[in-house]
Design a protein around this motif. Structure first.
Motif, short mmCIF file in Angstrom:
data_model
loop_
_atom_site.label_atom_id
_atom_site.label_comp_id
_atom_site.label_asym_id
_atom_site.label_seq_id
_atom_site.Cartn_x
_atom_site.Cartn_y
_atom_site.Cartn_z
N ASN A 148 5.48 -2.75 8.99
CA ASN A 148 5.20 -3.58 10.17
C ASN A 148 4.22 -4.71 9.84
O ASN A 148 3.27 -4.97 10.57
CB ASN A 148 4.67 -2.75 11.33
N LYS A 149 4.44 -5.36 8.70
CA LYS A 149 3.60 -6.47 8.21
C LYS A 149 2.16 -6.07 7.93
O LYS A 149 1.28 -6.91 7.82
CB LYS A 149 3.64 -7.65 9.18
N ALA A 150 1.90 -4.76 7.81
CA ALA A 150 0.56 -4.26 7.46
C ALA A 150 0.62 -3.70 6.04
O ALA A 150 1.48 -2.88 5.72
CB ALA A 150 0.12 -3.19 8.44
N LEU A 151 -0.29 -4.15 5.21
CA LEU A 151 -0.34 -3.70 3.81
C LEU A 151 -1.03 -2.35 3.72
O LEU A 151 -1.99 -2.08 4.45
CB LEU A 151 -1.08 -4.72 2.97
N ASP A 152 -0.56 -1.51 2.81
CA ASP A 152 -1.20 -0.22 2.56
C ASP A 152 -2.41 -0.45 1.65
O ASP A 152 -2.26 -0.80 0.48
CB ASP A 152 -0.21 0.74 1.91
N MET A 153 -3.61 -0.32 2.19
CA MET A 153 -4.83 -0.61 1.44
C MET A 153 -5.05 0.35 0.27
O MET A 153 -5.66 0.00 -0.72
CB MET A 153 -6.05 -0.61 2.37
N GLY A 154 -4.53 1.57 0.38
CA GLY A 154 -4.61 2.52 -0.73
C GLY A 154 -3.83 2.02 -1.94
O GLY A 154 -4.29 2.13 -3.08
N ASP A 155 -2.65 1.47 -1.68
CA ASP A 155 -1.85 0.91 -2.76
C ASP A 155 -2.54 -0.31 -3.38
O ASP A 155 -2.54 -0.48 -4.60
CB ASP A 155 -0.47 0.48 -2.25
N ILE A 156 -3.14 -1.12 -2.54
CA ILE A 156 -3.84 -2.31 -3.05
C ILE A 156 -5.02 -1.90 -3.93
O ILE A 156 -5.24 -2.46 -5.00
CB ILE A 156 -4.28 -3.22 -1.90
#
Length: 80
Positions: A57-65
């Motif tokens: 939903n156009k939100a990035l997964d901060m854990g992946d980043i």
């Protein structure tokens, strides 16, 4: 944060422009890389898949980043 001075040179050439010499700086701090990576993915969303970053939903997964930023660096290019 380990940061190198603008000591590396970057040559850029395009058929539409003339030869340009730019100065480059490595960005190695994990927090700074995460911030720049979020900006980059927001501008180029198709790059998220190749980096292994999930987007919902156009939100990035901060854990992946955070995971990807540990192994990456950004190069800041300063025009002449």
């Amino acid at each position: 944060m380990r940061s190198l001075p603008y000591s590396r040179f970057f040559l850029s050439y395009s058929i539409f422009t003339k030869l340009t010499i730019c100065l480059c700086q490595d960005v190695l701090d994990a927090q700074a890389v995460e911030t720049r990576m979020v900006d980059y993915i927001q501008h180029v969303p198709m790059a998220a898949g190749s980096l292994g970053i999930r987007v919902e939903n156009k939100a990035l997964d901060m854990g992946d980043i955070a995971r990807v930023a540990k192994d990456r660096l950004f190069v800041k290019i300063k025009p002449p």
